[in-house]
Design a protein around this motif. Structure first.
Motif, PDB file in Angstrom:
ATOM      1  N   PHE A 101      21.712 -95.382  19.388  1.00  0.00           N
ATOM      2  CA  PHE A 101      21.250 -96.737  19.670  1.00  0.00           C
ATOM      3  C   PHE A 101      21.733 -97.722  18.595  1.00  0.00           C
ATOM      4  N   HIS A 102      21.792 -97.260  17.343  1.00  0.00           N
ATOM      5  CA  HIS A 102      22.313 -98.117  16.273  1.00  0.00           C
ATOM      6  C   HIS A 102      23.789 -98.441  16.547  1.00  0.00           C
ATOM      7  N   ALA A 103      24.528 -97.446  17.022  1.00  0.00           N
ATOM      8  CA  ALA A 103      25.941 -97.673  17.350  1.00  0.00           C
ATOM      9  C   ALA A 103      26.083 -98.657  18.510  1.00  0.00           C
ATOM     10  N   LEU A 104      25.169 -98.576  19.494  1.00  0.00           N
ATOM     11  CA  LEU A 104      25.203 -99.528  20.605  1.00  0.00           C
ATOM     12  C   LEU A 104      24.929-100.949  20.117  1.00  0.00           C
ATOM     13  N   VAL A 105      23.978-101.083  19.171  1.00  0.00           N
ATOM     14  CA  VAL A 105      23.697-102.399  18.593  1.00  0.00           C
ATOM     15  C   VAL A 105      24.939-102.945  17.904  1.00  0.00           C
ATOM     16  N   MET A 106      25.597-102.093  17.128  1.00  0.00           N
ATOM     17  CA  MET A 106      26.797-102.522  16.408  1.00  0.00           C
ATOM     18  C   MET A 106      27.913-102.889  17.379  1.00  0.00           C
ATOM     19  N   ALA A 107      28.079-102.108  18.451  1.00  0.00           N
ATOM     20  CA  ALA A 107      29.113-102.415  19.442  1.00  0.00           C
ATOM     21  C   ALA A 107      28.829-103.754  20.110  1.00  0.00           C
ATOM     22  N   ASN A 108      27.572-104.020  20.373  1.00  0.00           N
ATOM     23  CA  ASN A 108      27.190-105.290  20.997  1.00  0.00           C
ATOM     24  C   ASN A 108      27.472-106.472  20.074  1.00  0.00           C
ATOM     25  N   LEU A 109      27.225-106.296  18.782  1.00  0.00           N
ATOM     26  CA  LEU A 109      27.467-107.367  17.819  1.00  0.00           C
ATOM     27  C   LEU A 109      28.948-107.532  17.521  1.00  0.00           C
ATOM     28  N   THR A 110      29.676-106.437  17.550  1.00  0.00           N
ATOM     29  CA  THR A 110      31.120-106.501  17.301  1.00  0.00           C
ATOM     30  C   THR A 110      31.812-107.343  18.361  1.00  0.00           C
ATOM     31  N   ASP A 111      31.344-107.227  19.607  1.00  0.00           N
ATOM     32  CA  ASP A 111      31.931-108.008  20.693  1.00  0.00           C
ATOM     33  C   ASP A 111      31.696-109.502  20.496  1.00  0.00           C
ATOM     34  N   LYS A 112      30.678-109.841  19.715  1.00  0.00           N
ATOM     35  CA  LYS A 112      30.340-111.248  19.505  1.00  0.00           C
ATOM     36  C   LYS A 112      30.836-111.764  18.152  1.00  0.00           C
ATOM     37  N   ASN A 113      31.699-110.957  17.483  1.00  0.00           N
ATOM     38  CA  ASN A 113      32.308-111.358  16.214  1.00  0.00           C
ATOM     39  C   ASN A 113      31.270-111.676  15.130  1.00  0.00           C
ATOM     40  N   LYS A 114      30.251-110.879  15.060  1.00  0.00           N
ATOM     41  CA  LYS A 114      29.244-111.066  14.030  1.00  0.00           C
ATOM     42  C   LYS A 114      29.424-110.003  12.946  1.00  0.00           C
ATOM     43  N   SER A 115      28.670-110.172  11.848  1.00  0.00           N
ATOM     44  CA  SER A 115      28.689-109.162  10.798  1.00  0.00           C
ATOM     45  C   SER A 115      27.949-107.932  11.308  1.00  0.00           C
ATOM     46  N   ALA A 116      28.711-106.984  11.843  1.00  0.00           N
ATOM     47  CA  ALA A 116      28.115-105.876  12.575  1.00  0.00           C
ATOM     48  C   ALA A 116      27.187-105.016  11.727  1.00  0.00           C
ATOM     49  N   GLN A 117      27.636-104.601  10.544  1.00  0.00           N
ATOM     50  CA  GLN A 117      26.836-103.707   9.711  1.00  0.00           C
ATOM     51  C   GLN A 117      25.498-104.338   9.335  1.00  0.00           C
ATOM     52  N   LEU A 118      25.529-105.529   8.807  1.00  0.00           N
ATOM     53  CA  LEU A 118      24.311-106.199   8.329  1.00  0.00           C
ATOM     54  C   LEU A 118      23.382-106.568   9.475  1.00  0.00           C
ATOM     55  N   LEU A 147      25.945 -92.043   9.421  1.00  0.00           N
ATOM     56  CA  LEU A 147      26.785 -93.145   8.960  1.00  0.00           C
ATOM     57  C   LEU A 147      27.567 -93.680  10.149  1.00  0.00           C
ATOM     58  N   LEU A 148      27.770 -94.993  10.187  1.00  0.00           N
ATOM     59  CA  LEU A 148      28.533 -95.613  11.262  1.00  0.00           C
ATOM     60  C   LEU A 148      29.731 -96.352  10.693  1.00  0.00           C
ATOM     61  N   VAL A 149      30.854 -96.216  11.377  1.00  0.00           N
ATOM     62  CA  VAL A 149      32.055 -96.928  10.971  1.00  0.00           C
ATOM     63  C   VAL A 149      32.714 -97.494  12.226  1.00  0.00           C
ATOM     64  N   GLU A 150      33.156 -98.751  12.150  1.00  0.00           N
ATOM     65  CA  GLU A 150      33.729 -99.440  13.312  1.00  0.00           C
ATOM     66  C   GLU A 150      35.220 -99.669  13.123  1.00  0.00           C
ATOM     67  N   LYS A 151      35.985 -99.445  14.191  1.00  0.00           N
ATOM     68  CA  LYS A 151      37.427 -99.702  14.160  1.00  0.00           C
ATOM     69  C   LYS A 151      37.881-100.072  15.559  1.00  0.00           C
ATOM     70  N   LYS A 152      38.349-101.323  15.709  1.00  0.00           N
ATOM     71  CA  LYS A 152      38.866-101.832  16.971  1.00  0.00           C
ATOM     72  C   LYS A 152      37.870-101.664  18.116  1.00  0.00           C
ATOM     73  N   GLY A 153      36.604-101.947  17.843  1.00  0.00           N
ATOM     74  CA  GLY A 153      35.569-101.885  18.876  1.00  0.00           C
ATOM     75  C   GLY A 153      35.000-100.515  19.124  1.00  0.00           C
ATOM     76  N   ILE A 154      35.543 -99.471  18.497  1.00  0.00           N
ATOM     77  CA  ILE A 154      35.039 -98.106  18.644  1.00  0.00           C
ATOM     78  C   ILE A 154      34.113 -97.799  17.470  1.00  0.00           C
ATOM     79  N   ILE A 155      32.897 -97.370  17.766  1.00  0.00           N
ATOM     80  CA  ILE A 155      31.913 -97.037  16.730  1.00  0.00           C
ATOM     81  C   ILE A 155      31.864 -95.525  16.572  1.00  0.00           C
ATOM     82  N   SER A 156      32.219 -95.048  15.391  1.00  0.00           N
ATOM     83  CA  SER A 156      32.176 -93.613  15.097  1.00  0.00           C
ATOM     84  C   SER A 156      30.915 -93.296  14.321  1.00  0.00           C
TER      85      SER A 156
END
Length: 438
Positions: free
Chosen positions: A373-390, A347-356
């Protein structure tokens, strides 16, 4: 009736030498015509030289080891040689500080000081293993370099000990503590590097031949060290000049040695580098290219670096403890378990740019790699203000297998992620909302 034996006009028998089928050399040709004629190929010196060389290089060399084996060993032996020379200078200073050669020195006093020095080193080795043992595999290059730097510090303490008689015990114990870190880190990382060099399951042979190489370097270093110690006796300035010069060379040789390594295993930093490049170009970097980009010094020494490609892995925390999450994060995790990660073992959870990343108790090494690698994808999308999970789940469904295949094709090992041990895992069960609990 007489039976005649078959007659042959000429019989040729060749003798070949070599431990690898691709590196055989012809040593003799025996011809029967019908008299026996032996023609030897190459001189006796060449044969003797090959036999001597077999004591120092792995069987089947060079095809039995990776291309970075030779440059690493050359620099490693040079740094080892400088270490053995400096060891004579530091040992001479240490023995002088203990009181060897002085009438006022007592045997029991010197023995107690030596015992206290060794005891400190033993305890230091145990503590270092406890705190960093699981991290040595994932950062073998960095810890290899740190180990030798700590060894330099230990010898420096021995050389300083005669200058501060009142703090002698403290200084030599500090030096012993530094060398204890060296012993643990150097031994563990050496095992990891030996596995990297072995292309034909010949790790034991490589390790044995390295022992022969180090023995020769030790003997030469000890001889030069004793000569240098004799020449510089009573000349403090000369001793310090030689010691510091050799230390600078030792540090340079170590840096060049680890820079030669092109490890094919994936750790957090190397994974981050290849992922970032793949996201930009659709191509995967080779291990040789990545080796030039990754850090070999501790991360705090390069804190001023602004290259995001090398810091993205710091945004991912693997094996997070569930009970350490706050109420909102727990709600996010429970929602994710029932929507995005029904079939996943993490499971992945994001908070203030940190992916746990929370790993399932039944997760495998491949699940850990996928979660990272999934967490890296989410971190990359979070930086671009996208819907990270989806968005990240969509990328994993479409691109992950392609990415892994390209990693394998480029020479990377994708069986596991070299990371510190994951101590905390979890289990989740998704059922209907109207299910009753007895």
């Amino acid at each position: 009736m007489e039976t005649s034996s078959p007659s042959y006009s000429e019989i040729i028998l060749e003798e070949w030498n070599g431990s690898s089928s691709t590196k055989l050399s012809k040593t003799a040709t025996i011809t029967a015509t019908p008299s026996l004629f032996i023609q030897r190929s190459g001189g006796r010196f060449n044969h003797v030289w090959r036999r001597v060389l077999q004591a120092f290089v792995p069987e089947g060399f060079p095809s039995s080891v990776t291309p970075d084996y030779v440059p690493f060993q050359v620099w490693d032996l040079l740094q080892g040689l400088s270490t053995y020379i400096r060891m004579m200078l530091s040992t001479q200073a240490l023995l002088s500080a203990i009181g060897v050669g002085e009438k006022s020195a007592t045997v029991i006093g010197a023995t107690f000081q030596w015992f206290l020095r060794d005891l400190t080193g033993m305890l230091g080795g145990i503590l270092f293993t406890f705190y960093q043992g699981s991290n040595l595999d994932s950062n073998a290059k960095m810890w290899r370099l740190v180990a030798d730097l700590m060894n330099d510090l230990g010898m420096l303490m021995d050389l300083l000990s005669p200058l501060f008689p009142s703090a002698f015990v403290f200084i030599v114990c500090l030096g012993s503590l530094s060398r204890s870190f060296t012993g643990v880190a150097s031994g563990a990382t050496r095992a990891a590097l030996t596995q990297h060099f072995a292309l034909q399951n010949n790790a034991a042979d490589i390790s044995a031949k390295e022992g022969s190489q180090e023995t020769v370097a030790t003997m030469i270093g000890m001889a030069l060290g004793m000569l240098l110690a004799r020449v510089t006796t009573g000349h403090a300035l000369s001793i310090w000049f030689c010691f510091l010069s050799l230390t600078m060379f030792h540090m340079y040789a170590n840096y060049r040695a680890v820079r030669c390594l092109a490890l094919t295993t994936l750790n957090p930093e190397r994974s981050s580098i290849v992922f970032q490049h793949f996201m930009k170009t659709g191509q995967v970097l080779s291990p040789e290219t990545v080796s030039k980009m990754e850090h070999v010094l501790p991360i705090w020494t390069t804190a001023l670096s602004s290259r995001s490609v090398k810091s993205m892995h710091m945004q991912v925390h693997l094996g997070v403890r569930v009970s350490s999450l706050n109420h909102l994060e727990l709600m996010d995790v429970l929602h994710s378990a029932g929507s995005y990660y029904k079939k996943a073992k993490y499971l992945l959870v994001e908070k203030k740019g940190i992916i746990s990343a929370i790993l399932h108790k039944d997760s495998t090494s491949k699940d850990v790699l996928q979660s990272f690698f999934h967490a890296l994808v989410m971190a990359n999308l979070t930086d671009k203000n996208k819907s990270a999970q989806l968005e990240s789940q969509s990328w994993m469904d479409k691109q992950y297998e392609v990415f892994i295949q390209k990693l394998r094709s480029s020479g990377w090992k994708t069986e596991r992620l070299l990371s510190p041990s994951i101590m905390w895992k979890a289990n989740w069960i998704c059922g209907p909302l109207d299910a009753k609990i007895d």
